[in-house]
Write a protein that holds these residues in place. Structure first.
Motif, PDB file in Angstrom:
ATOM      1  N   THR A  76       0.820  -1.219   0.000  1.00 25.96           N
ATOM      2  CA  THR A  76       0.000   0.000   0.000  1.00 25.96           C
ATOM      3  C   THR A  76       0.856   1.273   0.000  1.00 25.96           C
ATOM      4  O   THR A  76       0.317   2.375   0.093  1.00 25.96           O
ATOM      5  CB  THR A  76      -0.966   0.055   1.205  1.00 25.96           C
ATOM      6  N   GLU A 201      12.637   2.375   5.618  1.00 24.94           N
ATOM      7  CA  GLU A 201      12.032   1.942   4.347  1.00 24.94           C
ATOM      8  C   GLU A 201      12.666   0.680   3.775  1.00 24.94           C
ATOM      9  O   GLU A 201      12.882   0.570   2.557  1.00 24.94           O
ATOM     10  CB  GLU A 201      12.079   3.094   3.335  1.00 24.94           C
ATOM     11  N   ILE A 206      15.452  -6.408   7.255  1.00 28.48           N
ATOM     12  CA  ILE A 206      14.061  -6.863   7.080  1.00 28.48           C
ATOM     13  C   ILE A 206      13.513  -7.222   8.461  1.00 28.48           C
ATOM     14  O   ILE A 206      14.084  -8.063   9.173  1.00 28.48           O
ATOM     15  CB  ILE A 206      14.004  -8.098   6.151  1.00 28.48           C
TER      16      ILE A 206
HETATM   17  C1  LIG Z   1      -5.705   4.366   1.035  1.00 32.08           C
HETATM   18  C2  LIG Z   1      -4.379   4.564   1.703  1.00 32.08           C
HETATM   19  C3  LIG Z   1      -4.332   5.284   2.888  1.00 32.08           C
HETATM   20  C4  LIG Z   1      -3.104   5.459   3.537  1.00 32.08           C
HETATM   21  N1  LIG Z   1      -3.076   6.134   4.720  1.00 32.08           N
HETATM   22  C5  LIG Z   1      -1.920   6.244   5.399  1.00 32.08           C
HETATM   23  C6  LIG Z   1      -1.882   6.893   6.669  1.00 32.08           C
HETATM   24  O1  LIG Z   1      -2.890   7.376   7.192  1.00 32.08           O
HETATM   25  N2  LIG Z   1      -0.686   6.972   7.285  1.00 32.08           N
HETATM   26  C7  LIG Z   1       0.453   6.443   6.740  1.00 32.08           C
HETATM   27  O2  LIG Z   1       1.511   6.541   7.362  1.00 32.08           O
HETATM   28  N3  LIG Z   1       0.435   5.819   5.561  1.00 32.08           N
HETATM   29  C8  LIG Z   1      -0.702   5.695   4.866  1.00 32.08           C
HETATM   30  N4  LIG Z   1      -0.708   5.056   3.669  1.00 32.08           N
HETATM   31  C9  LIG Z   1       0.553   4.524   3.111  1.00 32.08           C
HETATM   32  C10 LIG Z   1       0.842   3.041   3.477  1.00 32.08           C
HETATM   33  O3  LIG Z   1      -0.360   2.360   3.767  1.00 32.08           O
HETATM   34  C11 LIG Z   1       1.793   2.930   4.668  1.00 32.08           C
HETATM   35  O4  LIG Z   1       3.069   3.418   4.285  1.00 32.08           O
HETATM   36  C12 LIG Z   1       1.956   1.498   5.207  1.00 32.08           C
HETATM   37  O5  LIG Z   1       2.767   1.518   6.350  1.00 32.08           O
HETATM   38  C13 LIG Z   1       2.558   0.525   4.209  1.00 32.08           C
HETATM   39  O6  LIG Z   1       2.376  -0.790   4.710  1.00 32.08           O
HETATM   40  P1  LIG Z   1       2.431  -2.040   3.730  1.00 32.08           P
HETATM   41  O7  LIG Z   1       2.322  -3.283   4.517  1.00 32.08           O
HETATM   42  O8  LIG Z   1       1.486  -1.902   2.626  1.00 32.08           O
HETATM   43  O9  LIG Z   1       3.929  -1.905   3.207  1.00 32.08           O
HETATM   44  P2  LIG Z   1       4.438  -1.942   1.711  1.00 32.08           P
HETATM   45  O10 LIG Z   1       3.748  -0.934   0.894  1.00 32.08           O
HETATM   46  O11 LIG Z   1       4.412  -3.340   1.233  1.00 32.08           O
HETATM   47  O12 LIG Z   1       5.955  -1.511   1.927  1.00 32.08           O
HETATM   48  C14 LIG Z   1       6.274  -0.195   2.295  1.00 32.08           C
HETATM   49  C15 LIG Z   1       7.792  -0.100   2.509  1.00 32.08           C
HETATM   50  O13 LIG Z   1       8.147  -0.897   3.621  1.00 32.08           O
HETATM   51  C16 LIG Z   1       9.132  -1.869   3.271  1.00 32.08           C
HETATM   52  N5  LIG Z   1       8.798  -3.056   4.049  1.00 32.08           N
HETATM   53  C17 LIG Z   1       7.608  -3.723   4.073  1.00 32.08           C
HETATM   54  N6  LIG Z   1       7.655  -4.727   4.978  1.00 32.08           N
HETATM   55  C18 LIG Z   1       8.900  -4.687   5.541  1.00 32.08           C
HETATM   56  C19 LIG Z   1       9.570  -5.451   6.545  1.00 32.08           C
HETATM   57  N7  LIG Z   1       8.977  -6.460   7.166  1.00 32.08           N
HETATM   58  N8  LIG Z   1      10.846  -5.125   6.858  1.00 32.08           N
HETATM   59  C20 LIG Z   1      11.476  -4.083   6.240  1.00 32.08           C
HETATM   60  N9  LIG Z   1      10.896  -3.339   5.291  1.00 32.08           N
HETATM   61  C21 LIG Z   1       9.633  -3.622   4.944  1.00 32.08           C
HETATM   62  C22 LIG Z   1       9.003  -2.016   1.755  1.00 32.08           C
HETATM   63  O14 LIG Z   1      10.224  -2.414   1.175  1.00 32.08           O
HETATM   64  C23 LIG Z   1       8.618  -0.603   1.337  1.00 32.08           C
HETATM   65  O15 LIG Z   1       9.772   0.199   1.251  1.00 32.08           O
HETATM   66  C24 LIG Z   1      -1.914   4.898   2.975  1.00 32.08           C
HETATM   67  C25 LIG Z   1      -1.990   4.174   1.788  1.00 32.08           C
HETATM   68  C26 LIG Z   1      -3.196   4.009   1.154  1.00 32.08           C
HETATM   69  C27 LIG Z   1      -3.234   3.211  -0.129  1.00 32.08           C
END
Ligand SMILES: Cc1cc2nc3c(=O)[nH]c(=O)nc-3n(C[C@H](O)[C@H](O)[C@H](O)COP(=O)(O)OP(=O)(O)OC[C@H]3O[C@@H](n4cnc5c(N)ncnc54)[C@H](O)[C@@H]3O)c2cc1C
Length: 478
Positions: A76, A201, A206
């Motif tokens: 996301t 990031e 990891i």
């Molecule tokens: C509709 C919508 C609303 C949102 N609202 C917010 C909000 O209110 N606040 C906010 O902060 N963000 C928001 N976001 C952005 C996003 O959801 C956040 O950044 C969230 O933390 C990403 O989580 P994810 O599991 O999808 O990670 P990913 O998108 O899969 O990964 C994000 C980053 O983290 C790294 N990563 C993932 N897992 C690990 C791990 N286990 N170890 C090391 N690195 C890792 C990846 O390499 C990448 O760089 C929003 C996004 C959307 C689509």
């Protein structure tokens, strides 16, 4: 045929079994981008570890073969954090989704990185405690992704961001070594390496296990919806509330464009002729909440609110929050693609920056709607476009750049919570001096000396001046 040597794939198949490895191009397409749809590039292989040992084996195999690798949670990210710029291996952690322990007496929980944020919240319901960081994407995003991006959310204003709620981490380093940093006890001695990893990031390590702090549920809430004739009035109300010494648990703003889309999608009963609405919540001990509520109503009215609705019960409160958290979903009704920007300005600059955003939208003929964490000065202008039209994509990129420059001109920054990813890498040189960037690069080198873990992310490549070179396969939408 993939860009990862066949002997590497064979080793991985032995370790994981074929069913936890994707190599067919049709399967890999799912992973070509995250929530930042402008740049795309498929990984060569996707692996789904089930435990820390799987992650260790995948990393060791990639490390010894010189194959770049990149962790991904739910994908996301809105900054292209999951874009495999140079191809290589993607390690998707969503099957590591167990809540390992909930310890109410010591107020912490231990989770695997693929646990969905909202699943932890649900698991804690009825215990009197909760996990405070609640990004608007919490129904999908993972705790590992939250840790990597140091996520915020509507309640950041009072409760802080992810780093304030992480006690410890188990991480796999870029060479496959496992280390534990911090743990269940508060205030681990030595350097704050947990704080270093949170928000990095995925460029340093990891995360494979997370100790999160649990927060006591508030005794009560007062949730209000202020309806304003102008965006400007709403932003003045925000400053007045904060300067009156009230720290709301949340203070969110939605403009006319978002409210209209929400109303069309979900029929919440929002006034369609309002230019802006503020969702305001105060929480804490019951005694005092009514006083704060009355103060807020008065301040909103003084700043031109034509109406302040107060949620009468838990169901009405939940409905208001549901609509805020589904705002992005409703945008699907407005356009085929959208780009969510993430800038920060000092709160008092909100009226100015919102005018700038409107002007930039007109200049580039791009429709922009706004829904954001107003109390933190954390803006999310959403630029609507069709990614199939390269002219529109170019305009969106140019308009986004101008908005972020305008945030910097106001003394703000280019990200409040979504991170740098690949999207904002060229802004790093505008925000930091060469010395700052060199110090950050040295830190990354200490953790990730071969730069095989999440390359081309967050920090501009050493020596690149100004624009980071686009890697073949990036910017596919152009
Ligand atoms: C509709 C919508 C609303 C949102 N609202 C917010 C909000 O209110 N606040 C906010 O902060 N963000 C928001 N976001 C952005 C996003 O959801 C956040 O950044 C969230 O933390 C990403 O989580 P994810 O599991 O999808 O990670 P990913 O998108 O899969 O990964 C994000 C980053 O983290 C790294 N990563 C993932 N897992 C690990 C791990 N286990 N170890 C090391 N690195 C890792 C990846 O390499 C990448 O760089 C929003 C996004 C959307 C689509």
């Amino acid at each position: 045929m993939t860009g990862v040597p066949i002997h590497v794939i064979e080793k991985l198949q032995k370790q994981l079994g074929s069913e936890r490895l994707l190599t067919a191009s049709s399967d890999l397409l799912v992973y070509e981008c995250d929530g930042f749809v402008i740049e795309k590039n498929s990984p060569d292989v996707v692996a789904f570890p089930r435990d820390t040992d799987d992650v260790v084996q995948i990393v060791k195999i990639c490390h010894s073969a010189g194959v770049p690798f990149l962790p991904r949670g739910a994908g996301t990210s809105l900054a292209g954090g999951c874009l495999p710029v140079g191809g290589g291996m993607m390690i998707v952690l969503t099957r590591m989704n167990q809540i390992l322990d909930i310890n109410i007496r010591d107020r912490y929980a231990v989770v695997q990185p693929g646990v969905v944020n909202l699943h932890l919240t649900r698991e804690l319901q009825g215990t009197g405690y909760h996990y405070a960081p609640d990004p608007s994407s919490q129904g999908a995003c993972t705790i590992g992704g939250n840790v990597a991006t140091n996520s915020g959310g509507p309640h950041t204003l009072k409760y802080g961001v992810t780093t304030n709620h992480v006690l410890g981490l188990e991480v796999v380093l870029a060479n496959g070594e496992v280390v534990q940093l911090g743990g269940p006890a508060e205030d681990a001695p030595g350097l704050d390496l947990v704080g270093t990893i949170v928000g990095s990031e995925g460029t340093l390590a990891i995360a494979t296990k997370v100790w999160v702090r649990l927060t006591r549920d508030a005794q009560g809430w007062r949730t209000m919806l202020g309806v304003f004739e102008s965006v400007e009035d709403a932003t003045y109300a925000i400053s007045s509330i904060i300067s009156a010494g009230i720290v709301p648990a949340a203070l969110e703003m939605m403009d006319h464009g978002i409210v209209t889309a929400l109303e069309e999608a979900f029929k919440f009963g929002f006034p369609l002729d309002a230019e802006a609405v503020l969702l305001i919540e105060v929480d804490g001990l019951e005694a005092g909440l009514d006083f704060q509520r009355d103060q807020i109503i008065e301040l909103c009215e003084k700043n031109g609110a034509r109406e302040v609705r107060v949620a009468r019960d838990a169901a009405e409160r939940q409905k208001l929050w549901k609509c805020r958290k589904q705002a992005f979903g409703a945008i699907g009704r407005l356009s085929p693609s959208y780009c969510t920007q993430d800038g920060v300005v000092p709160r008092t600059q909100l009226p100015h920056i919102l005018k700038q955003i409107t002007k930039i939208g007109k200049q580039y003929d791009v429709r922009i709607v706004n829904v954001f964490h107003a109390g933190d000065g954390n803006l999310h202008p959403i630029l609507l476009f069709d990614e199939r039209d390269s002219q529109q994509v170019k305009k969106v990129l140019a308009a986004s750049g101008e908005i972020l420059d305008a945030c910097l001109d106001c003394g703000g920054s280019v990200t409040g919570e979504h991170g740098i990813g690949v999207e904002k890498i060229n802004f790093m040189t505008k925000m930091f001096s060469d010395d700052d960037l060199a110090a950050m690069a040295r830190l990354r080198e200490a953790f990730n000396p071969d730069n095989l873990l999440s390359p081309h992310k967050m920090l501009p490549t050493a020596g690149a001046c100004g624009m980071e070179q686009s890697h073949p396969g990036r910017r596919a939408a152009l």
